[in-house]
Design an enzyme around this catalytic site. Structure first.
Site, short mmCIF file in Angstrom:
data_model
loop_
_atom_site.label_atom_id
_atom_site.label_comp_id
_atom_site.label_asym_id
_atom_site.label_seq_id
_atom_site.Cartn_x
_atom_site.Cartn_y
_atom_site.Cartn_z
N ARG A 104 38.11 -1.87 27.46
CA ARG A 104 37.53 -3.31 28.14
C ARG A 104 37.59 -4.28 26.85
O ARG A 104 37.44 -3.87 25.79
CB ARG A 104 36.02 -3.03 28.50
CG ARG A 104 36.13 -1.86 29.89
CD ARG A 104 36.78 -2.29 31.04
NE ARG A 104 36.61 -1.52 32.15
CZ ARG A 104 37.29 -0.29 32.41
NH1 ARG A 104 38.08 0.04 31.56
NH2 ARG A 104 36.97 0.54 33.36
N GLN A 130 28.16 -21.29 21.10
CA GLN A 130 27.83 -22.47 20.49
C GLN A 130 26.43 -23.13 21.15
O GLN A 130 25.77 -24.09 20.54
CB GLN A 130 29.10 -23.50 20.72
CG GLN A 130 30.10 -23.34 19.99
CD GLN A 130 31.13 -24.38 20.13
OE1 GLN A 130 31.07 -25.02 21.01
NE2 GLN A 130 32.01 -24.45 19.47
N ASP A 136 4.32 -9.90 7.52
CA ASP A 136 3.46 -10.91 6.73
C ASP A 136 4.42 -11.74 5.63
O ASP A 136 4.05 -13.04 5.29
CB ASP A 136 2.48 -10.41 6.18
CG ASP A 136 1.54 -9.65 6.91
OD1 ASP A 136 1.43 -10.03 8.30
OD2 ASP A 136 0.80 -8.82 6.80
N GLY A 143 0.70 -1.33 0.28
CA GLY A 143 -0.07 -0.07 0.07
C GLY A 143 0.70 1.22 0.06
O GLY A 143 0.62 2.20 -0.76
N VAL A 152 2.34 -8.12 19.47
CA VAL A 152 3.47 -8.46 20.03
C VAL A 152 4.51 -8.82 19.17
O VAL A 152 5.85 -8.49 19.19
CB VAL A 152 3.46 -9.79 21.51
CG1 VAL A 152 2.95 -10.92 20.69
CG2 VAL A 152 4.58 -9.80 21.99
#
Length: 769
Positions: free
Chosen positions: A642, A651, A148, A112, A280
């Site tokens: 650091r 893994q 979708d 759209g 969600v």
């Protein structure tokens, strides 16, 4: 300079819709646009902001898109705009663009949004004439974003993979409570009239049934469903049913999660719950795949605008295998609309054929048949016993997705009538006779489990070849499936060489790449690499957050991969790293100096943090400790450092949706290939011995196709000393990573995509599946 001359003073602008991965596309478009010398503008609130103008259209800067990669949704907002649907509204939008001298529009959204952009472009000259403005042309490029995955012309849309991550997180959580209480759960997922999310979710979680719009169930499906659930419950404590929101029956009547809940409760008396996942699925942190996809599409979108002329049709940037391509926008939109029309008219077979033009939808259709064979115990009686024994073993380091491949291979093998054998502890276990029959129910629930349920060792077969040959004869093994990394590849070659001495090894052998390093020749991707990549990316997100809080801090992160720099490079692109050191791209002390100076300059901006990734074997002298010490010394007074060695956490973990489904496809294809090879062998009356090199293959993904490639032919494509392929496709991503980190490098545009058509025939290569 050439890029800047071509682009001139063009300005790039973009409204968007909302789904995870959009911010990666926004970031890439802004930074590559600025890199080429363009002026880039944000349009806040989508087309509504385009119509309203004013503060909704603001200049974008390099720093304004910092710390965006890990954010879901879109930081510039989005809104539906009815006014833009009218010519008066589009005239206002045109006026706002003309005021700012904008001639390029980058639109991120679904069909759209992209259709509206194309209409705007077609009316551009007319709108300017009405506004009494000087005529010019408007260039349009689209990026497809939709959870979708229903847009024809692209393998994946931005946001789909992240939506699958959200769905699988919920499914895994629900599965634990369902098993505890012996419940049946019905989960409804989004997708409108496309069943991609539902079917892929069903494969990834081993659901008992799936309803998708493209394939309505047959008459009396209620009886069939109840029989299936009852059969499954005999060997399992739970049932899971996945429903696409657009699911319907043959008569076009909607099938809802509540309808199924009442059916199961009343007929079977099972404790049943229905969950509608809702929005969600649209939110959350973008997956590594969506970040990379968005970044690559953003870069290609700018290149498309760069090369556009008044006669160039509006295009959409799509994904074809591992390559970004440009397709005619309206051609893609039209095919997508044709699918919707066919669905609305009940012409499901026509809709299936139309979706088949898109690889992602072809995968959906192939998966439907595979799904039935993998999850349906009633399919066991569909094939007669073959008297064929197929053994499966894991070799090398464990990785997520191995178990999905084993489960798929076992169940497809059983449906083919084969006697399936599980070999524990790799080649070492095969030599020691650790071979046991494995049944349908034993592999239930394996799809979502990390590591290797069969156990795996790095031992190669050369030193125990005689014992292996004896056990192949003892257990009457007719075919072998080896799932693993580079050790599995080398082991396959050793078995192939052993045929000259041991006749028992003259059986069909197929090797499935499964390693976090993604270093197996013959395949662009390995099972397990996506899970490791997401683990690294999420860790880097947390580290960057820490660095952003403390200010003026640089983190050095060491990744796995052996000599293969795939994880370091792709994770660097997904997490927004400033540099990634790998073995394949030689670097010296001068390069390290440049990187340090780059970070010193960066600390003068508002972005006061740095992230450096280092592949574990990129250089024997420039170790992680050395680079940490160098950066600490040279950055003294400007930034502190650091270091973090991620280690074996890469893994482990729960497999991502990609690895679950990739493993499922690979396991199924391997067994079907073995079956065909054995049928061919017995048809010619040759019994067990198979001498041809093409009877020992690697099953790999090349661009967009699964292919069986003879192990012996891949020998010349392999750097055995460093355990990597001689050619690696992902190296072309490195310039993108450097440009997005603001390094002044030359951008080679010679290999960028050219306009293609939605329907394009590709000649088969090697042995396509």
């Amino acid at each position: 300079d050439q890029v800047k001359r071509c682009l001139g003073d063009r300005r790039i602008i973009y409204p968007v819709r909302v789904f995870a991965g959009m911010n990666a596309a926004v970031r890439a478009t802004v930074r590559v646009g600025l890199y080429t010398g363009a002026k880039v503008f944000f349009v806040h609130e989508g087309y509504q902001g385009l119509v309203d103008g004013g503060d909704n259209i603001r200049p974008a800067t390099w720093e304004s898109v910092s710390m965006m990669l890990q954010l879901g949704g879109t930081v510039i907002g989005s809104a539906r705009c009815q006014e833009f649907r009218t010519k008066e509204g589009r005239a206002k939008a045109a006026c706002n663009l003309v005021k700012l001298g904008i001639t390029n529009l980058c639109v991120i959204g679904g069909d759209g949004s992209l259709t509206g952009a194309n209409q705007f472009r077609n009316e551009w000259s007319e709108l300017l004439a009405e506004l009494a403005k000087k005529s010019s042309h408007l260039n349009i490029v689209g990026m497809v974003g939709s959870i979708d995955n229903d847009f024809c012309g692209t393998d994946m849309t931005i946001g789909t993979d992240s939506a699958l991550h959200r769905i699988m997180e919920v499914v895994d959580a629900i599965t634990t409570t369902a098993q505890s209480h012996q419940r049946t759960f019905i989960l409804e997922v989004m997708g409108r009239h496309c069943g991609y999310l539902a079917l892929v979710t069903a494969l990834a979680c081993g659901a008992d049934w799936v309803f998708i719009p493209e394939m309505p169930p047959e008459e009396k499906w209620e009886d069939h469903l109840c029989r299936r659930l009852a059969e499954t419950r005999r060997s399992s404590r739970l049932n899971v049913i996945i429903v696409a929101e657009g699911a319907m029956d043959k008569n076009g009547k909607p099938i809802t999660s509540n309808q199924i809940k009442h059916l199961v409760s009343e007929r079977l008396g099972y404790d049943t719950r229905a969950t509608v996942l809702g929005h969600v699925q649209r939110g959350g942190t973008p997956s590594a795949f969506d970040r990379i996809l968005g970044s690559r599409m953003g870069v290609e979108a700018v290149m498309a605008l760069l090369e556009a002329t008044p006669d160039t049709p509006a295009c959409v940037v799509s994904l074809s295998g591992n390559t970004a391509v440009r397709l005619p926008l309206m051609e893609c939109v039209q095919v997508t609309k044709d699918v919707s029309k066919a669905m609305a008219e009940g012409r499901y077979e026509d809709a299936v054929k139309l979706r088949g033009k898109c690889v992602s939808c072809s995968f959906l259709l192939k998966c439907d048949e595979m799904y039935i064979d993998i999850v349906c115990p009633c399919s066991l009686g569909c094939h007669s016993k073959s008297n064929v024994s197929v053994a499966i073993l894991n070799v090398g380091a464990p990785c997520a997705g191995m178990n999905a491949a084993v489960r798929s291979a076992v169940r497809i093998g059983i449906t083919q009538g084969h006697h399936m054998l599980a070999v524990h502890d790799g080649f070492e276990g095969l030599a020691q006779g650790l071979v046991k029959p494995i049944t349908w129910t034993e592999v239930g629930g394996w799809t979502g489990k990390g590591g290797s349920m069969l156990g795996t060792k790095r031992t190669l077969p050369a030193k125990v070849m005689e014992e292996i040959s004896l056990n192949i004869a003892k257990f009457n093994i007719h075919g072998l499936i080896i799932i693993g990394g580079f050790e599995a590849f080398v082991g396959g070659l050793e078995l192939l060489a052993g045929r000259q001495k041991y006749e028992e090894l003259c059986i069909p052998i197929v090797m499935i790449p499964a390693t976090v390093s993604n270093n197996v020749p013959g395949s662009d991707f390995s099972i397990g690499a996506d899970t490791a990549l997401n683990t690294i990316t999420s860790t880097c997100d947390r580290i960057k957050q820490s660095a952003a809080g403390t200010k003026r801090r640089v983190f050095i992160i060491e990744t796995m991969g052996g000599y293969c720099g795939y994880l370091a490079t792709v994770a660097g692109l997904a997490s927004g790293a400033d540099a990634a050191y790998i073995f394949e791209e030689h670097f010296n002390i001068h390069d390290l100096k440049v990187n340090v100076e780059h970070l010193v300059e960066k600390m003068k901006t508002t972005v006061k943090r740095g992230l450096i990734l280092r592949n574990e074997k990129c250089n024997p002298n420039y170790t992680t400790d050395f680079i940490f010490s160098l950066y600490s010394e040279e950055g003294k007074g400007v930034f502190d450092c650091r270091k973090n060695v991620l280690g074996h956490m890469q893994q482990g973990g729960t497999p991502t949706p990609f690895d679950r489904n990739f493993g499922t496809k690979m396991g199924a294809k391997a067994v079907l290939w073995l079956t065909d090879k054995l049928k061919e062998c017995y048809r010619h009356g040759c019994g067990r011995p198979v001498q041809t090199a093409r009877s020992a293959c690697v099953l790999g993904m090349r661009k967009r196709t699964l292919m069986f490639q003879p192990l012996d032919e891949l020998r010349d494509q392999t750097d055995f000393e460093h355990r990597i392929p001689k050619t690696e496709w992902w190296l072309k991503l490195r310039p993108i990573m450097k440009i997005l980190a603001k390094y002044k490098i030359n951008l080679d545009t010679s290999e960028h995509a050219h306009m293609e058509h939605v329907i394009q025939k590709r000649s088969p290569v090697l042995m396509p599946v």
